[in-house]
Design a protein around this motif. Sequence first.
Motif, mmCIF file in Angstrom:
data_model
loop_
_atom_site.group_PDB
_atom_site.id
_atom_site.type_symbol
_atom_site.label_atom_id
_atom_site.label_comp_id
_atom_site.label_asym_id
_atom_site.label_seq_id
_atom_site.Cartn_x
_atom_site.Cartn_y
_atom_site.Cartn_z
ATOM 1 N N THR A 126 87.558 24.864 -19.522
ATOM 2 C CA THR A 126 88.406 24.998 -18.327
ATOM 3 C C THR A 126 88.297 26.401 -17.749
ATOM 4 O O THR A 126 88.240 26.574 -16.534
ATOM 5 N N VAL B 11 85.759 28.564 -18.138
ATOM 6 C CA VAL B 11 84.419 28.756 -17.550
ATOM 7 C C VAL B 11 84.416 28.179 -16.130
ATOM 8 O O VAL B 11 83.935 28.802 -15.183
ATOM 9 N N GLN B 12 85.026 27.003 -15.973
ATOM 10 C CA GLN B 12 85.040 26.350 -14.659
ATOM 11 C C GLN B 12 85.936 27.097 -13.668
ATOM 12 O O GLN B 12 85.573 27.288 -12.512
ATOM 13 N N VAL C 132 76.991 35.852 -22.473
ATOM 14 C CA VAL C 132 77.173 34.626 -23.266
ATOM 15 C C VAL C 132 76.062 34.570 -24.312
ATOM 16 O O VAL C 132 74.884 34.539 -23.980
ATOM 17 N N ARG D 188 75.786 32.212 -26.690
ATOM 18 C CA ARG D 188 75.369 30.834 -26.927
ATOM 19 C C ARG D 188 76.222 29.908 -26.065
ATOM 20 O O ARG D 188 77.451 30.056 -26.029
ATOM 21 N N GLY D 189 75.570 29.014 -25.348
ATOM 22 C CA GLY D 189 76.303 27.973 -24.632
ATOM 23 C C GLY D 189 76.598 26.862 -25.621
ATOM 24 O O GLY D 189 75.714 26.464 -26.377
ATOM 25 N N ILE D 190 77.833 26.399 -25.645
ATOM 26 C CA ILE D 190 78.237 25.380 -26.621
ATOM 27 C C ILE D 190 78.346 24.041 -25.890
ATOM 28 O O ILE D 190 78.971 23.968 -24.827
ATOM 29 N N GLU E 6 76.458 19.007 -21.236
ATOM 30 C CA GLU E 6 76.084 20.231 -20.537
ATOM 31 C C GLU E 6 76.700 21.385 -21.327
ATOM 32 O O GLU E 6 77.749 21.199 -21.943
ATOM 33 N N LYS E 7 76.074 22.563 -21.272
ATOM 34 C CA LYS E 7 76.673 23.708 -21.981
ATOM 35 C C LYS E 7 77.793 24.269 -21.120
ATOM 36 O O LYS E 7 77.532 24.981 -20.155
ATOM 37 N N ARG E 8 79.007 23.909 -21.482
ATOM 38 C CA ARG E 8 80.148 24.255 -20.626
ATOM 39 C C ARG E 8 81.127 25.176 -21.316
ATOM 40 O O ARG E 8 82.177 25.504 -20.777
ATOM 41 N N ILE E 9 80.828 25.567 -22.555
ATOM 42 C CA ILE E 9 81.718 26.458 -23.299
ATOM 43 C C ILE E 9 80.879 27.672 -23.673
ATOM 44 O O ILE E 9 79.705 27.524 -24.030
ATOM 45 N N ALA E 10 81.462 28.870 -23.569
ATOM 46 C CA ALA E 10 80.685 30.075 -23.839
ATOM 47 C C ALA E 10 81.150 30.730 -25.136
ATOM 48 O O ALA E 10 82.353 30.844 -25.370
ATOM 49 N N SER F 86 90.811 22.313 -23.809
ATOM 50 C CA SER F 86 90.428 21.987 -22.431
ATOM 51 C C SER F 86 91.556 21.342 -21.652
ATOM 52 O O SER F 86 91.609 21.449 -20.434
#
Lengths: 471, 125
Positions: A92, A94-95, A109, A111-113, A133-137, A436
């Motif tokens: 949330t 990141v968005q 970042v 690693r994208g999680i 999709e990698k949406r968590i950093a 999230s």
Amino acid sequence: MGVHMSAADHGDVADPWLGTGSTAAPSDLQLVDGSRVGVIGGGPAGSLFTVFLLEMAERVGLSLDVTIHEARDFTRPGPAGCNHCGGIISETLVQSLAAEGILLPPTVVQRGIDSYTLHTDRDRVRIETPLQEKRIAAVFRGSGPRGLSEPKWESFDNHLLGLATERGAHLVRKRVEGLDWADDGRTRFRFGKEESEPFDLTVLAVGVNGTALKLLGDLGIEYRLPGTTKTHICEIPMEQESVDEHLGTSMHVFLLNIPRLEFAALIPKGEHVTLCLLGDDIDDALVQRFLACPEVQRCLPDGTGDFKRLCHCSPRLNIRAGLMPFADRVVMIGDCGVTRLYKDGIGAAQRTAKAAAATAVLHGISAEDFRRHMWPVCRAINGDNRLGRMVFRLTGLLQRFGFTRRAIVRMAASEQRRAGSRRRMSLALWDMFTGSAPYREVLLRTLHPLFGLRLMWDMAVCAVPRRRARS
Amino acid sequence: MANGALGREYQDGETIVRQREAGDCMFVIQEGQVEVLGEREGEEVRLAVLDKSDFFGEMALFERDVRSATVRALGPARVLTLDRRTFLRRIQEDPSLAFRILEKMSNRIRELNAEVVRLRSRAQT
Ligand SMILES: Cc1cc2nc3c(=O)[nH]c(=O)nc-3n(C[C@H](O)[C@H](O)[C@H](O)COP(=O)(O)OP(=O)(O)OC[C@H]3O[C@@H](n4cnc5c(N)ncnc54)[C@H](O)[C@@H]3O)c2cc1C
């Protein structure tokens, strides 16, 4: 200048505003061209507040003079340059940051999680992000652990602080040691024998890992510290390939029957794995017990048992809001005010920082302005935390028995296998681990009759072999 | 793709959204460029080229209609998805989160107006 208000515990009460001593009506106190804003603390709350305040001020054609005071040098590896945390930037957040035009680059970042792997004593299940999709950093708050000679990634906190100074804020690399009222109701900051020019608005973004909240006492503001608990963080060094192989792009969460442990995770970074343990006063014995579990050892290279030789710390975590986070010309944001229980603390810091900045620019800086326009955000977080406590109590109960732990994994695993099915357990786990969604949504998902029926079925199935084995 | 890159990677020419398909999210460009294409009678017309930190697909957040254009990666591009539900929940708490989107949409209307004026005056002469 006298007492502006009194602060009281409002962790679990409905509305704390009754009985406060605010003297100013809404919008009596306003920021005008040239107003001076003093921010104490350059962690995520302080930096994001500054970014939002300056952007909002520009939109309404207001020119403000903002100074952030932060003694930590986030470019220094080790504890001195770090605001100790797991370093997960939620989906949330990141968005929300992206929508604000704040992108997190790969230089920050590590690693994208894209998934969570839930481990119990026997099984494990991987739950993917809804869009794969990698949406968590995964980031470092500082430049990296003690002993790191050449940091390869930029500190997250330093990146945000840079965004604030790029937008015109001044940075004073000093610890604020005291506050005084000036004759006109503004505040001066003390650094040893020096004193600042008065500030029209004082923003406390000092977190809970220092003694800075006591500064409020200098202003005659009664306060009660937020309720905190001791946690544990440890940075385990690993080759990048080894992190890829053992943990990949998944955050590993452990559902184990260890008393006092609420949440345990291994978070893959660039060339480290962060061990993060939250619960009730985590001590060395509990850390050792966790690291000795075979399911944890499976995720780590051999010989990672002795955490004491690694960079580790025991930061405090805010688990119960302690202050009314505002007075006339004073506002508290981030961890030192109100934050989310166990999850997405940086996301909560962004929300309270934004609400405070919008209030200050669009409405005013009296206690009444903050009560009307910022308090609803804090109240929503506090209210959701109450439901969060219920969710964690429920999980604690399910965590106690082997067959219930296995049933959770079984239900999530069968949902993951069946494309197109309603993934009730997977989504509840996802929202709970990632932070999230509000706890309210997690609870609502689990209250669905089909969720209960399916879980009971899986519990029955998981209980059967044990009975057979005994007989 | 670097370990720390967020979003999803698209190859040159790969379609990210397709005109007339249903959509329930918007996108923010993390890296690279995309082109926005309008299709009419089988022919594609380039409407815009968007860069890093620009967004597209925002109409799907506010109206339940099909995508009004096709968007393709122009060279390798990395794009982050913003879900409708998460985003609307955040806007409900913090309406100012929509300021940037409104600003961008108003810029696009301004550009469209200029384009309409240009086309009409060309048609009149
Ligand atoms: C073990 C643990 C793991 C966590 N994991 C996560 C996670 O993975 N994701 C997440 O979102 N959240 C996580 N959190 C929560 C997160 O760390 C906090 O919510 C977040 O740091 C709050 O930001 P802040 O700016 O309010 O405070 P802080 O980050 O604590 O920053 C406060 C700043 O104020 C400065 N300061 C203090 N006093 C003074 C003074 N007198 N003068 C000048 N400066 C001063 C400090 O140096 C510091 O830089 C975790 C917390 C803990 C304890």
